[in-house]
Design an enzyme around this catalytic site. Structure first.
Site, PDB file in Angstrom:
ATOM      1  N   SER A   1     -35.564  -6.558 -14.212  1.00  0.00           N
ATOM      2  CA  SER A   1     -35.297  -7.198 -12.927  1.00  0.00           C
ATOM      3  C   SER A   1     -35.443  -8.702 -13.107  1.00  0.00           C
ATOM      4  CB  SER A   1     -36.238  -6.663 -11.866  1.00  0.00           C
ATOM      5  OG  SER A   1     -37.543  -6.952 -12.244  1.00  0.00           O
ATOM      6  N   LEU A   2     -35.311  -9.441 -12.030  1.00  0.00           N
ATOM      7  CA  LEU A   2     -35.309 -10.896 -12.122  1.00  0.00           C
ATOM      8  C   LEU A   2     -36.529 -11.469 -11.420  1.00  0.00           C
ATOM      9  CD1 LEU A   2     -31.591 -11.443 -11.109  1.00  0.00           C
ATOM     10  CD2 LEU A   2     -32.551 -11.893 -13.368  1.00  0.00           C
TER      11      LEU A   2
ATOM     12  N   LYS B   1     -28.074 -17.844 -14.641  1.00  0.00           N
ATOM     13  CA  LYS B   1     -28.298 -17.270 -15.968  1.00  0.00           C
ATOM     14  C   LYS B   1     -27.895 -18.294 -17.024  1.00  0.00           C
ATOM     15  CE  LYS B   1     -27.013 -12.700 -14.239  1.00  0.00           C
ATOM     16  NZ  LYS B   1     -25.991 -11.654 -14.209  1.00  0.00           N
TER      17      LYS B   1
ATOM     18  N   ASP C   1     -26.255  -7.645  -2.642  1.00  0.00           N
ATOM     19  CA  ASP C   1     -27.290  -6.788  -2.070  1.00  0.00           C
ATOM     20  C   ASP C   1     -26.815  -5.340  -2.085  1.00  0.00           C
ATOM     21  OD1 ASP C   1     -29.738  -6.358  -1.094  1.00  0.00           O
ATOM     22  OD2 ASP C   1     -29.383  -7.200   0.890  1.00  0.00           O
TER      23      ASP C   1
ATOM     24  N   GLU D   1     -23.459  -4.221  -9.841  1.00  0.00           N
ATOM     25  CA  GLU D   1     -24.024  -3.844  -8.551  1.00  0.00           C
ATOM     26  C   GLU D   1     -22.991  -3.026  -7.784  1.00  0.00           C
ATOM     27  OE1 GLU D   1     -27.099  -4.960  -8.285  1.00  0.00           O
ATOM     28  OE2 GLU D   1     -27.644  -5.109  -6.159  1.00  0.00           O
TER      29      GLU D   1
ATOM     30  N   CYS E   1     -48.208   5.827  32.308  1.00  0.00           N
ATOM     31  CA  CYS E   1     -46.968   5.869  31.524  1.00  0.00           C
ATOM     32  C   CYS E   1     -45.801   5.312  32.348  1.00  0.00           C
ATOM     33  CB  CYS E   1     -46.674   7.304  31.107  1.00  0.00           C
ATOM     34  SG  CYS E   1     -45.041   7.518  30.386  1.00  0.00           S
TER      35      CYS E   1
ATOM     36  N   CYS F   1     -43.584  14.466  30.322  1.00  0.00           N
ATOM     37  CA  CYS F   1     -42.997  13.121  30.255  1.00  0.00           C
ATOM     38  C   CYS F   1     -41.563  13.195  29.719  1.00  0.00           C
ATOM     39  CB  CYS F   1     -43.858  12.242  29.341  1.00  0.00           C
ATOM     40  SG  CYS F   1     -43.163  10.601  29.112  1.00  0.00           S
TER      41      CYS F   1
ATOM     42  N   LYS G   1     -26.126 -13.181  -5.612  1.00  0.00           N
ATOM     43  CA  LYS G   1     -27.011 -12.030  -5.816  1.00  0.00           C
ATOM     44  C   LYS G   1     -26.601 -10.986  -4.792  1.00  0.00           C
ATOM     45  CE  LYS G   1     -31.711 -10.642  -6.745  1.00  0.00           C
ATOM     46  NZ  LYS G   1     -31.843  -9.459  -5.909  1.00  0.00           N
TER      47      LYS G   1
ATOM     48  N   ARG H   1     -30.586   2.429 -11.902  1.00  0.00           N
ATOM     49  CA  ARG H   1     -31.569   1.669 -12.659  1.00  0.00           C
ATOM     50  C   ARG H   1     -32.858   2.483 -12.829  1.00  0.00           C
ATOM     51  NH1 ARG H   1     -35.697  -1.750 -11.080  1.00  0.00           N
ATOM     52  NH2 ARG H   1     -36.231  -3.291 -12.648  1.00  0.00           N
TER      53      ARG H   1
ATOM     54  N   LYS I   1     -33.593 -16.968  -3.995  1.00  0.00           N
ATOM     55  CA  LYS I   1     -33.381 -16.170  -2.788  1.00  0.00           C
ATOM     56  C   LYS I   1     -33.165 -17.044  -1.558  1.00  0.00           C
ATOM     57  CE  LYS I   1     -34.414 -12.046  -2.738  1.00  0.00           C
ATOM     58  NZ  LYS I   1     -35.420 -11.155  -3.301  1.00  0.00           N
TER      59      LYS I   1
ATOM     60  N   GLU J   1     -24.201 -16.968 -10.048  1.00  0.00           N
ATOM     61  CA  GLU J   1     -23.555 -15.784  -9.475  1.00  0.00           C
ATOM     62  C   GLU J   1     -24.199 -15.458  -8.138  1.00  0.00           C
ATOM     63  OE1 GLU J   1     -24.168 -12.596 -12.286  1.00  0.00           O
ATOM     64  OE2 GLU J   1     -23.534 -13.836 -13.988  1.00  0.00           O
TER      65      GLU J   1
ATOM     66  N   ASP K   1       0.851   4.301  -2.583  1.00  0.00           N
ATOM     67  CA  ASP K   1       0.587   5.687  -2.156  1.00  0.00           C
ATOM     68  C   ASP K   1       1.677   6.630  -2.642  1.00  0.00           C
ATOM     69  OD1 ASP K   1      -1.692   4.888  -0.946  1.00  0.00           O
ATOM     70  OD2 ASP K   1      -0.852   4.812   1.083  1.00  0.00           O
TER      71      ASP K   1
ATOM     72  N   CYS L   1     -49.374   8.112  26.029  1.00  0.00           N
ATOM     73  CA  CYS L   1     -49.174   8.749  27.328  1.00  0.00           C
ATOM     74  C   CYS L   1     -49.705  10.174  27.216  1.00  0.00           C
ATOM     75  CB  CYS L   1     -47.674   8.774  27.638  1.00  0.00           C
ATOM     76  SG  CYS L   1     -47.177  10.045  28.801  1.00  0.00           S
TER      77      CYS L   1
ATOM     78  N   ALA M   1       3.909   1.696  -1.145  1.00  0.00           N
ATOM     79  CA  ALA M   1       4.557   1.934  -2.441  1.00  0.00           C
ATOM     80  C   ALA M   1       3.544   2.534  -3.420  1.00  0.00           C
ATOM     81  CB  ALA M   1       5.119   0.628  -2.993  1.00  0.00           C
TER      82      ALA M   1
ATOM     83  N   TYR N   1     -21.817  -7.495 -13.660  1.00  0.00           N
ATOM     84  CA  TYR N   1     -22.445  -8.795 -13.888  1.00  0.00           C
ATOM     85  C   TYR N   1     -23.124  -8.936 -15.248  1.00  0.00           C
ATOM     86  CZ  TYR N   1     -26.582  -6.383 -11.923  1.00  0.00           C
ATOM     87  OH  TYR N   1     -27.587  -5.501 -11.665  1.00  0.00           O
TER      88      TYR N   1
ATOM     89  N   ASP O   1       0.830  -1.205   0.000  1.00  0.00           N
ATOM     90  CA  ASP O   1       0.000   0.000   0.000  1.00  0.00           C
ATOM     91  C   ASP O   1       0.865   1.256   0.000  1.00  0.00           C
ATOM     92  OD1 ASP O   1      -2.115  -1.660   0.065  1.00  0.00           O
ATOM     93  OD2 ASP O   1      -2.862  -1.053   2.047  1.00  0.00           O
TER      94      ASP O   1
ATOM     95  N   CYS P   1     -43.472   8.623  33.075  1.00  0.00           N
ATOM     96  CA  CYS P   1     -43.887   9.785  33.863  1.00  0.00           C
ATOM     97  C   CYS P   1     -45.151   9.527  34.688  1.00  0.00           C
ATOM     98  CB  CYS P   1     -44.109  10.983  32.949  1.00  0.00           C
ATOM     99  SG  CYS P   1     -45.619  10.848  31.973  1.00  0.00           S
TER     100      CYS P   1
HETATM  101  S1  IVH Z   1     -28.682  -9.685 -13.513  1.00  0.00           S
HETATM  102  C1  IVH Z   1     -31.921  -9.091 -16.621  1.00  0.00           C
HETATM  103  N1  IVH Z   1     -26.949 -10.474 -11.704  1.00  0.00           N
HETATM  104  O1  IVH Z   1     -30.831  -8.029  -8.621  1.00  0.00           O
HETATM  105  C2  IVH Z   1     -31.071  -9.428 -15.457  1.00  0.00           C
HETATM  106  N2  IVH Z   1     -28.634  -8.948 -11.031  1.00  0.00           N
HETATM  107  O2  IVH Z   1     -33.758  -8.555  -9.193  1.00  0.00           O
HETATM  108  C3  IVH Z   1     -30.573  -8.233 -14.735  1.00  0.00           C
HETATM  109  N3  IVH Z   1     -28.474  -8.246  -8.691  1.00  0.00           N
HETATM  110  O3  IVH Z   1     -31.643  -5.060 -10.276  1.00  0.00           O
HETATM  111  C4  IVH Z   1     -29.945  -8.464 -13.461  1.00  0.00           C
HETATM  112  N4  IVH Z   1     -26.684  -9.425  -8.185  1.00  0.00           N
HETATM  113  O4  IVH Z   1     -29.595  -5.033  -8.778  1.00  0.00           O
HETATM  114  C5  IVH Z   1     -28.038  -9.711 -11.952  1.00  0.00           C
HETATM  115  N5  IVH Z   1     -25.320 -11.241 -10.222  1.00  0.00           N
HETATM  116  C6  IVH Z   1     -26.388 -10.482 -10.469  1.00  0.00           C
HETATM  117  C7  IVH Z   1     -26.984  -9.676  -9.476  1.00  0.00           C
HETATM  118  C8  IVH Z   1     -28.114  -8.928  -9.797  1.00  0.00           C
HETATM  119  C9  IVH Z   1     -27.592  -8.556  -7.728  1.00  0.00           C
HETATM  120  C10 IVH Z   1     -29.630  -7.339  -8.506  1.00  0.00           C
HETATM  121  C11 IVH Z   1     -29.686  -6.228  -9.507  1.00  0.00           C
HETATM  122  C12 IVH Z   1     -31.048  -6.295 -10.145  1.00  0.00           C
HETATM  123  C13 IVH Z   1     -31.799  -7.178  -9.207  1.00  0.00           C
HETATM  124  C14 IVH Z   1     -32.790  -8.017 -10.004  1.00  0.00           C
END
Ligand code: IVH
Length: 668
Positions: A82-83, A291, A118, A174, A409, A433, A116, A137, A315, A114, A37, A427, A35, A226, A33, A412
């Site tokens: 979304s998924l 996927k 958060d 993400e 309460c 209070c 997921k 998004r 999930k 992969e 910096d 209360c 070096a 991703y 680190d 008080c």
């Molecule tokens: S793929 C069409 N891959 O999950 C597919 N999403 O419910 C697009 N997320 O909005 C998403 N890890 O924020 C994908 N390895 C991953 C992910 C991922 C987290 C989130 C992402 C998305 C939400 C979908």
């Protein structure tokens, strides 16, 4: 000479980029680190000496200096979908079966598995290998421009590696906050007396939504790419997995836990394997994503509503655990609301030890039939307070104690009342209070109210419980000596708190009304009251008939406002606050015809004589709309010091531009 310096700068940048790649993408740093910096500082020094050679993609140029006035919209070239979710093995098997049937495929399909993550989905565009822009998004079609904030994320390259990247590359991924970074950030927030974040996801979201990129730069954010968005190139591999590998060669970070498997069974193996490592991973995940690897197959399957048929999120189950209720106590809130809270035999749920859980109110206690001694399911759903979700009656012991609402309460001893048809008991002690006073003072000092920096919840609790203050008015006579007398309070922090209290004296009428903590009066109602009456005395004297004329105010709110100002102790405190020097500009009123109604203002550059938020608030109080971006609908642009692109745009569009002096005169 010049060319030597350019060479030196170019070499340093290339070295730093290379080290970033090995550190962030390969997880195998080449140097220490210190070096690293040293190289970084060397480059900074050279760029400071020769600012003409600074270029936007230099690793030193992550933070712009101008806070943004707002976020502009970006329309995604391809929607960000979304998924669909699966919660059981059967649902995953059904997903795989449907895919095989639709593709008329007898064999196992190949999937990329992969974690997921958060965090928050982002789209980042590189044009000719250079970071161009980034967006959230949003609703999937239109997101917000967060270019300046994403640029501050250390593992997001500003320039791609190699020379085989597409001319236009949109990467999706993400943005998340690693667990350790989250813990450290919360320690810092606590030291500053600021509110802590409930979980890494919220912290990441809050950090990305900062208008000031300098603030975002202090937050420990990171990216995992991703997927690809819109890409312009002649040919590309036909495999999602191969594309992720290509992203890595260009310097983009991809999660190392990704794995290619065959068939649903191997997907489920992956799920279990990641599940068992979940707590040990340095980032939070809430499941895994499967996927289809083959992009032709992806295309063939397409989408249903807003989710692809070729991917699914599996999930992890909601974070629930069983434990025993040892006792139930009652907490008193700012408006006197009494909440039953279960004291639990400590239990580890979703990564934290939980020993208290809310029971919400007595109606919920009755509905779930909760008794002291019961074994219950405790749920901690992401960012919310843990709650008692249900009772396991099969484990109810012979002797249990009912949960009984106290008649007085617990703090008080005033009467507790539960109005007919209301779930919440209260209360009746009001400011008599200590709990209501304490919660009221916390609210008064909070960011959206008087915004007293450094006066956090913990400090208020300490001050009230040690009888140093009894009301919000007492804050204004606190001395540095008094504060340094408290545990864990040094002289420097004490001075800062006193200075922040002093600074808060200059406020606006709507913030002051909001700070009073009148029941049902949130920020918007407070603003409407301020705009309608223009001064505090008029609000205080308004009867209910007048109050219901105000935007947003119905008979219930009117009754609360009226009752508040009928109480002599409230009037006394307001008087004390004004005597202490709290002040605000009078709001001009003209009931229907506010002077700036229909006009849109844009503030740009830095204002020297008043904070931007105050200018914005005062313009809004005069009926103006204050927007973050210049368009042909803008009425006036106020250009402060060092105004940049918005000023240019205003000139281009022929929008009226005025300076700060003009604004001050307008605001009187
Ligand atoms: S793929 C069409 N891959 O999950 C597919 N999403 O419910 C697009 N997320 O909005 C998403 N890890 O924020 C994908 N390895 C991953 C992910 C991922 C987290 C989130 C992402 C998305 C939400 C979908």
């Amino acid at each position: 000479m010049t060319s030597k310096i350019i060479d030196k700068i170019t070499t340093l940048r290339a070295k730093i980029d290379e080290h970033n790649y090995h550190y962030y993408v390969c997880d195998a740093p080449l140097v220490s680190d210190s070096a690293y910096d040293k190289l970084f500082r060397e480059l900074q020094a050279l760029e400071a000496e020769y600012p003409q050679f600074i270029s936007e993609e230099s690793p030193t140029q992550r933070v712009g200096s101008q806070p943004a006035a707002g976020f502009n919209e970006i329309t995604h070239d391809l929607p960000m979908l979304s998924l669909a979710n699966a919660f059981s093995d059967e649902e995953v098997e059904a997903f795989a079966r449907r895919a095989r049937e639709r593709l008329d495929w007898d064999d196992k399909l190949t999937y990329v598995c992969e974690p997921k993550l958060d965090g928050l989905a982002v789209s980042i565009v590189y044009e000719h290998g250079l970071f161009l822009r980034a967006a959230t998004r949003g609703d999937g079609y239109v997101g917000e421009d967060i270019t300046h904030n994403v640029k501050t994320i250390r593992n997001v390259p500003l320039r791609l590696r190699g020379d085989d990247y597409p001319e236009w590359l949109e990467v999706r991924g993400e943005v998340y906050m690693p667990k350790q970074g989250f813990t450290d950030l919360n320690i810092r927030m606590a030291q500053l007396g600021e509110r802590q974040f409930v979980n890494p996801r919220n912290a990441a979201a809050g950090s990305l939504r900062q208008l000031d990129a300098q603030m975002t730069a202090t937050r420990p954010l990171a990216l995992y790419a991703y997927a690809l968005g819109k890409v312009e190139e002649d040919s590309s591999p036909n495999s999602h997995y191969a594309n992720l590998q290509r992203l890595k060669t260009w310097g983009l970070p991809v999660c190392p836990e990704i794995s290619k498997v065959n068939g649903a069974m191997e997907c489920l193996d992956y799920y279990r394997q990641i599940g068992s490592k979940r707590d040990a991973l340095p980032y939070e995940i809430d499941g895994v994503v499967y996927k289809l690897d083959d992009l032709m197959q992806q295309e063939q399957l397409g989408f249903v509503s807003r989710a692809p048929r070729w991917a699914i999120a599996h999930k992890f189950p909601a974070q629930e655990e069983m434990t025993v209720i040892e006792d139930v106590e009652f907490q008193v809130g700012r408006t006197g609301a009494i909440t039953p809270v279960a004291r639990l035999k400590p239990v580890f749920v979703g990564g934290v030890t939980v020993s208290n859980a809310t029971l919400h109110n007595m109606d919920e206690v009755a509905r779930k039939d909760v008794r002291i001694g019961d074994t219950v399911v405790v749920r901690r759903a992401g960012d919310v307070i843990p709650e008692v979700a249900s009772v396991d009656k099969s484990q109810r012991p012979d002797i249990t104690k009912p949960v009984v609402l106290p008649t007085h309460c617990p703090v008080c001893e005033s009467d507790v009342v539960k109005a007919e048809g209301e779930a919440v008991a209260r209360c009746t002690g009001g400011l008599f209070c200590a709990a209501q006073r304490r919660e009221g003072i916390k609210h008064f000092a909070s960011r959206k109210a008087m915004n007293i920096e450094g006066l956090g919840d913990k400090l208020v609790v300490q001050l009230v419980s040690e009888n140093q203050i009894h009301s919000s008015a007492d804050l204004f006579s606190l001395s540095v000596e008094q504060l340094t007398g408290l545990e864990r309070m040094g002289e420097k922090s004490a001075k800062n708190v006193v200075a922040a209290i002093e600074k808060s004296k200059a406020t606006t009428l709507d913030k002051f009304i909001y700070a009073l903590g009148i029941r049902e009066v949130g920020e918007a109602t407070a603003r409407h009251l301020a705009q309608y009456y223009g001064n505090l005395e008029a609000v205080m004297q308004a009867d209910q008939e007048s109050l219901v004329q105000v935007d947003d105010v119905g008979p219930i709110v009117a009754a609360h406002v009226h009752a508040f100002f009928q109480q002599s102790h409230n009037v006394d405190i307001i008087k004390q606050l004004q005597e202490a020097g709290l002040h605000w500009p009078t709001v001009q009123v003209n009931r229907d015809e506010l002077p700036l109604k229909g006009q849109t203002f844009v503030l740009t550059g830095s204002l020297t004589s008043l904070p931007r938020d105050e200018a914005k608030g005062r313009l809004q109080a005069l009926g103006a709309k204050v927007s973050g971006s210049v368009s042909k609908n803008t009425s006036v642009v106020i250009a402060g010091e060092a105004a940049g692109s918005k000023l240019v745009k205003a000139r281009e569009l022929g929008v009226t531009v005025h300076n700060e002096q003009w604004l001050l005169e307008l605001l009187g």
